[in-house]
Design an enzyme around this catalytic site. Structure first.
Site, mmCIF file in Angstrom:
data_model
loop_
_atom_site.group_PDB
_atom_site.id
_atom_site.type_symbol
_atom_site.label_atom_id
_atom_site.label_comp_id
_atom_site.label_asym_id
_atom_site.label_seq_id
_atom_site.Cartn_x
_atom_site.Cartn_y
_atom_site.Cartn_z
ATOM 1 N N ASP A 32 9.971 -6.482 1.479
ATOM 2 C CA ASP A 32 10.050 -6.003 2.856
ATOM 3 C C ASP A 32 11.429 -5.382 2.985
ATOM 4 O OD1 ASP A 32 8.458 -5.964 5.395
ATOM 5 O OD2 ASP A 32 10.390 -6.655 6.146
ATOM 6 N N SER A 33 11.460 -4.180 3.508
ATOM 7 C CA SER A 33 12.716 -3.452 3.478
ATOM 8 C C SER A 33 12.847 -2.600 4.713
ATOM 9 C CB SER A 33 12.750 -2.579 2.219
ATOM 10 O OG SER A 33 11.580 -1.802 2.128
ATOM 11 N N PHE A 53 11.999 8.929 0.001
ATOM 12 C CA PHE A 53 10.996 8.901 1.065
ATOM 13 C C PHE A 53 11.650 8.353 2.335
ATOM 14 C CE2 PHE A 53 10.092 4.295 1.293
ATOM 15 C CZ PHE A 53 10.683 3.862 0.117
ATOM 16 N N LYS A 63 7.047 2.971 -2.689
ATOM 17 C CA LYS A 63 7.656 1.707 -3.124
ATOM 18 C C LYS A 63 7.122 1.312 -4.491
ATOM 19 C CE LYS A 63 8.302 -0.999 1.069
ATOM 20 N NZ LYS A 63 7.809 -2.248 1.663
ATOM 21 N N LYS A 115 19.094 6.518 -7.857
ATOM 22 C CA LYS A 115 18.760 5.717 -6.670
ATOM 23 C C LYS A 115 18.358 4.305 -7.103
ATOM 24 C CE LYS A 115 15.842 5.097 -2.661
ATOM 25 N NZ LYS A 115 14.567 5.338 -1.991
ATOM 26 N N HIS A 135 18.998 -0.763 -2.601
ATOM 27 C CA HIS A 135 18.612 -2.090 -2.137
ATOM 28 C C HIS A 135 17.434 -2.635 -2.950
ATOM 29 C CE1 HIS A 135 16.361 1.072 -0.345
ATOM 30 N NE2 HIS A 135 15.618 0.323 0.443
ATOM 31 N N ARG A 136 16.421 -1.766 -3.172
ATOM 32 C CA ARG A 136 15.225 -2.221 -3.903
ATOM 33 C C ARG A 136 15.567 -2.459 -5.368
ATOM 34 N NH1 ARG A 136 12.496 1.228 -1.995
ATOM 35 N NH2 ARG A 136 11.872 0.033 -0.184
ATOM 36 N N GLY A 174 0.849 -1.184 0.000
ATOM 37 C CA GLY A 174 0.000 0.000 0.000
ATOM 38 C C GLY A 174 0.887 1.236 0.000
ATOM 39 N N ASN A 175 2.218 1.019 -0.052
ATOM 40 C CA ASN A 175 3.181 2.121 -0.006
ATOM 41 C C ASN A 175 3.428 2.622 -1.434
ATOM 42 O OD1 ASN A 175 5.598 3.614 -0.052
ATOM 43 N ND2 ASN A 175 6.388 2.547 1.768
HETATM 44 P P1 IMP Z 1 7.768 -2.200 4.913
HETATM 45 O O1 IMP Z 1 6.746 -1.509 4.067
HETATM 46 O O2 IMP Z 1 7.211 -2.953 6.067
HETATM 47 O O3 IMP Z 1 8.715 -3.010 4.063
HETATM 48 O O4 IMP Z 1 8.633 -1.025 5.571
HETATM 49 C C1 IMP Z 1 9.620 -0.393 4.857
HETATM 50 C C2 IMP Z 1 10.077 0.855 5.616
HETATM 51 O O5 IMP Z 1 11.517 0.899 5.583
HETATM 52 C C3 IMP Z 1 9.618 2.134 4.944
HETATM 53 O O6 IMP Z 1 8.379 2.558 5.425
HETATM 54 C C4 IMP Z 1 10.750 3.095 5.305
HETATM 55 O O7 IMP Z 1 10.615 3.528 6.625
HETATM 56 C C5 IMP Z 1 11.973 2.193 5.259
HETATM 57 N N1 IMP Z 1 12.537 2.158 3.898
HETATM 58 C C6 IMP Z 1 12.547 1.082 3.065
HETATM 59 N N2 IMP Z 1 13.111 1.399 1.882
HETATM 60 C C7 IMP Z 1 13.454 2.692 1.983
HETATM 61 C C8 IMP Z 1 14.044 3.590 1.040
HETATM 62 O O8 IMP Z 1 14.352 3.276 -0.120
HETATM 63 N N3 IMP Z 1 14.245 4.850 1.488
HETATM 64 C C9 IMP Z 1 13.911 5.240 2.743
HETATM 65 N N4 IMP Z 1 13.321 4.460 3.637
HETATM 66 C C10 IMP Z 1 13.103 3.179 3.257
#
Ligand code: IMP
Length: 200
Positions: free
Chosen positions: A70-71, A153, A12, A176, A181-182, A8-9
């Site tokens: 998941d990140s 973000f 991402k 970026k 990582h992504r 839902g992000n």
């Molecule tokens: P998830 O949606 O549970 O995987 O949470 C990922 C969270 O990690 C995000 O809401 C950010 O807080 C952080 N995060 C992951 N990738 C990034 C990025 O590329 N830039 C900045 N924060 C990130």
């Protein structure tokens, strides 16, 4: 080929579309599919476990292959925090200005390598029958001394890349995606999906 992304992000999803989207691959999100209310229990102990849980939960409901990531940010001086709790760290609704300043303050007095950190991303594609493939990507950096940059973000404004002299919120989206990582996890996933014949 349509792939549902279990997120839902929107930040991402945008990055995933920039990296994986093409004439052959359309990425849709949970809301597009009316699946935004499906409960996903993110109680894994690793990024990979959580990515698999998200992808598998939605694949079983949707009946088609689903991609999830998941990140998070891993800060060595904080014993790996916020790690898998990155989105929830200090409260899900707390602003990133606050979270970022909090991390900077916690690292007061530390210099150079003592400020080491990394972004980690685990990607999973799951099929309704339970089959799963995963990839992982990492980008190494440091926690900056100040919040800087408007792009990206989350924790991007404090994720400093010493070799570039900038945060990931200061580099372009294109740059970026190439080094993040992504970007790395999704590029590796694209190669695996090609082998599976899921994308051309
Ligand atoms: P998830 O949606 O549970 O995987 O949470 C990922 C969270 O990690 C995000 O809401 C950010 O807080 C952080 N995060 C992951 N990738 C990034 C990025 O590329 N830039 C900045 N924060 C990130």
């Amino acid at each position: 080929m349509k792939i549902i992304v279990a997120t839902g992000n929107m930040n991402k999803l945008r990055e995933m579309r920039e990296i994986l989207g093409s004439d052959n691959v359309t990425l849709t999100c949970l809301k597009d599919e009316g699946l935004e209310n499906v409960e996903i229990i993110e109680d894994g102990k690793t990024f990979e476990e959580n990515a698999i849980k998200k992808a598998l939960t939605i694949a079983k409901v949707a009946g088609v292959p689903v991609l999830a990531d998941d990140s998070g940010l891993v800060v060595d001086a904080l014993g790996g925090e916020p790690g898998i709790y990155s989105a929830r760290y200090l409260g899900r609704d707390t602003s990133y200005d606050y979270k970022n300043q909090y991390i900077i303050d916690k690292l007061a007095g530390l210099e150079g390598d003592e400020r080491s950190a990394r972004f980690v991303c685990a990607c999973a594609v799951a099929w309704p029958d339970g089959k799963v493939i995963t990839t992982e990507g990492v980008i190494e950096g440091q926690i900056g001394f100040e919040i800087k940059g408007e792009n990206g973000f989350g924790y991007d404004p404090i994720f400093y890349l010493p070799e570039r002299g900038m945060t990931t919120a200061e580099i372009s989206a294109e740059d970026k995606n190439e080094i993040s990582h992504r970007g790395r996890a999704l590029t590796a996933m694209y190669e695996k999906l090609k082998q599976e014949g899921l994308v051309l």
